[in-house]
Write a protein that holds these residues in place. Sequence first.
Motif, PDB file in Angstrom:
ATOM      1  N   THR A 117       0.993  -1.266  -0.105  1.00 33.72           N
ATOM      2  CA  THR A 117      -0.078  -0.058   0.049  1.00 33.72           C
ATOM      3  C   THR A 117       0.758   1.101  -0.118  1.00 33.72           C
ATOM      4  O   THR A 117       2.028   1.173   0.504  1.00 33.72           O
ATOM      5  CB  THR A 117      -1.022   0.083   1.360  1.00 33.72           C
ATOM      6  N   ASP A 118       0.418   2.487  -0.588  1.00 36.48           N
ATOM      7  CA  ASP A 118       1.012   3.752  -0.415  1.00 36.48           C
ATOM      8  C   ASP A 118       0.163   4.610   0.381  1.00 36.48           C
ATOM      9  O   ASP A 118       0.294   5.810   0.374  1.00 36.48           O
ATOM     10  CB  ASP A 118       1.253   4.188  -1.785  1.00 36.48           C
ATOM     11  N   ALA A 119      -0.927   3.934   1.240  1.00 37.11           N
ATOM     12  CA  ALA A 119      -1.607   4.823   2.233  1.00 37.11           C
ATOM     13  C   ALA A 119      -0.718   5.525   3.327  1.00 37.11           C
ATOM     14  O   ALA A 119       0.186   4.616   3.719  1.00 37.11           O
ATOM     15  CB  ALA A 119      -2.542   4.111   2.652  1.00 37.11           C
ATOM     16  N   PRO A 120      -1.134   6.562   3.657  1.00 37.62           N
ATOM     17  CA  PRO A 120      -0.181   7.531   4.498  1.00 37.62           C
ATOM     18  C   PRO A 120      -0.252   6.746   5.963  1.00 37.62           C
ATOM     19  O   PRO A 120       0.715   6.994   6.782  1.00 37.62           O
ATOM     20  CB  PRO A 120      -0.930   8.880   4.590  1.00 37.62           C
ATOM     21  N   ASP A 121      -1.505   6.194   6.535  1.00 40.50           N
ATOM     22  CA  ASP A 121      -1.636   5.492   7.702  1.00 40.50           C
ATOM     23  C   ASP A 121      -1.889   3.971   7.163  1.00 40.50           C
ATOM     24  O   ASP A 121      -2.633   3.466   6.558  1.00 40.50           O
ATOM     25  CB  ASP A 121      -3.065   5.877   8.344  1.00 40.50           C
ATOM     26  N   ALA A 122      -0.735   3.140   7.647  1.00 34.71           N
ATOM     27  CA  ALA A 122      -1.170   1.839   7.366  1.00 34.71           C
ATOM     28  C   ALA A 122       0.044   0.803   8.291  1.00 34.71           C
ATOM     29  O   ALA A 122       0.619   1.367   9.112  1.00 34.71           O
ATOM     30  CB  ALA A 122      -0.316   1.761   6.113  1.00 34.71           C
ATOM     31  N   ILE A 123      -0.425  -0.379   8.387  1.00 32.37           N
ATOM     32  CA  ILE A 123       0.178  -1.325   9.102  1.00 32.37           C
ATOM     33  C   ILE A 123       0.790  -2.419   8.356  1.00 32.37           C
ATOM     34  O   ILE A 123      -0.052  -2.873   7.361  1.00 32.37           O
ATOM     35  CB  ILE A 123      -0.863  -1.853  10.198  1.00 32.37           C
ATOM     36  N   ALA A 124       2.013  -3.227   8.799  1.00 28.71           N
ATOM     37  CA  ALA A 124       2.408  -4.234   7.944  1.00 28.71           C
ATOM     38  C   ALA A 124       2.790  -5.308   9.048  1.00 28.71           C
ATOM     39  O   ALA A 124       3.362  -5.154   9.876  1.00 28.71           O
ATOM     40  CB  ALA A 124       3.378  -3.900   7.082  1.00 28.71           C
ATOM     41  N   ILE A 134       5.168  -3.370  11.704  1.00 31.62           N
ATOM     42  CA  ILE A 134       5.244  -1.937  11.786  1.00 31.62           C
ATOM     43  C   ILE A 134       4.121  -1.079  11.466  1.00 31.62           C
ATOM     44  O   ILE A 134       3.358  -1.606  10.612  1.00 31.62           O
ATOM     45  CB  ILE A 134       6.527  -1.458  10.909  1.00 31.62           C
ATOM     46  N   GLY A 135       3.920   0.271  11.974  1.00 30.30           N
ATOM     47  CA  GLY A 135       2.609   0.887  11.772  1.00 30.30           C
ATOM     48  C   GLY A 135       3.328   2.244  11.586  1.00 30.30           C
ATOM     49  O   GLY A 135       4.306   2.753  12.056  1.00 30.30           O
ATOM     50  N   ALA A 243      -2.263  -9.739  17.518  1.00 29.68           N
ATOM     51  CA  ALA A 243      -1.778  -8.849  18.542  1.00 29.68           C
ATOM     52  C   ALA A 243      -0.887  -7.653  18.077  1.00 29.68           C
ATOM     53  O   ALA A 243      -0.790  -6.799  18.491  1.00 29.68           O
ATOM     54  CB  ALA A 243      -0.974  -9.803  19.756  1.00 29.68           C
ATOM     55  N   PHE A 244       0.265  -8.266  16.995  1.00 31.88           N
ATOM     56  CA  PHE A 244       0.919  -6.978  16.566  1.00 31.88           C
ATOM     57  C   PHE A 244      -0.017  -5.862  15.784  1.00 31.88           C
ATOM     58  O   PHE A 244       0.256  -4.543  16.080  1.00 31.88           O
ATOM     59  CB  PHE A 244       1.954  -7.846  15.399  1.00 31.88           C
ATOM     60  N   LEU A 249      -2.192  -0.347  15.841  1.00 29.17           N
ATOM     61  CA  LEU A 249      -3.369   0.611  15.711  1.00 29.17           C
ATOM     62  C   LEU A 249      -3.673   1.119  16.988  1.00 29.17           C
ATOM     63  O   LEU A 249      -3.713   2.378  16.780  1.00 29.17           O
ATOM     64  CB  LEU A 249      -4.602  -0.294  15.173  1.00 29.17           C
ATOM     65  N   THR A 250      -3.238   0.616  18.073  1.00 34.96           N
ATOM     66  CA  THR A 250      -3.575   1.151  19.312  1.00 34.96           C
ATOM     67  C   THR A 250      -2.685   2.388  19.601  1.00 34.96           C
ATOM     68  O   THR A 250      -2.951   3.482  19.975  1.00 34.96           O
ATOM     69  CB  THR A 250      -3.767   0.165  20.470  1.00 34.96           C
ATOM     70  N   ARG A 251      -1.175   1.878  19.465  1.00 36.06           N
ATOM     71  CA  ARG A 251      -0.340   3.005  19.713  1.00 36.06           C
ATOM     72  C   ARG A 251      -0.477   4.173  18.812  1.00 36.06           C
ATOM     73  O   ARG A 251       0.003   5.351  19.253  1.00 36.06           O
ATOM     74  CB  ARG A 251       1.256   2.216  19.418  1.00 36.06           C
ATOM     75  N   LEU A 252      -0.818   3.905  17.723  1.00 38.26           N
ATOM     76  CA  LEU A 252      -0.953   5.103  16.925  1.00 38.26           C
ATOM     77  C   LEU A 252      -2.165   5.646  16.689  1.00 38.26           C
ATOM     78  O   LEU A 252      -2.625   6.671  15.889  1.00 38.26           O
ATOM     79  CB  LEU A 252      -0.686   4.547  15.236  1.00 38.26           C
ATOM     80  N   ASP A 253      -3.195   5.280  17.458  1.00 36.87           N
ATOM     81  CA  ASP A 253      -4.599   5.746  17.599  1.00 36.87           C
ATOM     82  C   ASP A 253      -5.226   5.579  16.252  1.00 36.87           C
ATOM     83  O   ASP A 253      -5.846   6.586  15.812  1.00 36.87           O
ATOM     84  CB  ASP A 253      -4.298   7.393  18.120  1.00 36.87           C
TER      85      ASP A 253
END
Length: 337
Positions: A117-124, A134-135, A243-244, A249-253
Amino acid sequence: MRRAGASDSAPVVVAVDGGGSKTDAVALTLDGRVVAHRRGPGSSPQLEGLAASVAVVDELVSAVSARRPVLQVDLYLSGLDLPVEIERYRTAIDWLAWASPSTVIDNDLFALLRAGTDAPDAIAVVCGTGVNAIGVRADGASARFPSLGPISGDWGGGSGLGEQALWHAAREVDGRGEPTVLTAAIVERLGAASLSDLIEDLHFGRRSTAELSDLAPVVFEAARGGDAVAGALVDRQADEILAFARACLTRLDLLDRAVPVVLGGGVVRSGDSRMLGRVAAGLAAIAPGAVLEFFASAPIIGAALLALESGGAGPDALVRARDEVAASTGASVPVGG
């Protein structure tokens, strides 16, 4: 592999994606054309050691760039999880002809994320030999993990599944554990005379514990056949992936955002429906707007896009590069990718 179509003197950018089992390197012109691709052994400094990792990377970068001027090199390697590890790697390559202050060195998760993805908010989340995530958030904030094994709270991937499969099999053999088809399956998969012989060989170093990573398919197959022990391991792996993702998602709100969560790595690419279905259900419960994406292609695609962006390439070059890198490396490009 070298490809025709560009002058041998045309400047290139070089991208490297290195994991625990293999390393891919590609050289591209700034218009997104692949001029060379090479694949080598694993280059994770955590698994191979710093010097061995640098040797693998240097050989591949030199091979794909040949005598062309190198504008930019981006290295994305498994095992670069702490800032000090990245700085040590930079120091170790500083004397090499292709290295420069602009050389990008970071964890291979960035390649997976950019490929998906090239989304500015993203998780892998990657689940291969091990598990890591990483988020990133549009304002530059990120969530990372030390990923140092059990001492930093990590479990799973091929190594974790294999170790736990052997643990349960050993306990079945001596009467401490539950019956499981994993015992016979492990012996057959690794070509051992017996489970006791396998354990003894591992203990005395006659066999490497790295072989246990090959047992992940055995665990999935046993679970599909109804084995309760194997099924519990598959569920545990799904819960670790979740869990990852939840932690990022939680740490980055970002729990209430429409965020892509990209899953990759060899264990994910197995496509096990029980594991992936459990991850999907769990993610929907904690972050209803999140979009789960399974990336089955090679992360070198993402490394190439990042290297081109570092070198100043335009949008048309990125589109061309995605297709050309996929064709050169034998990776498929997901629909819509």
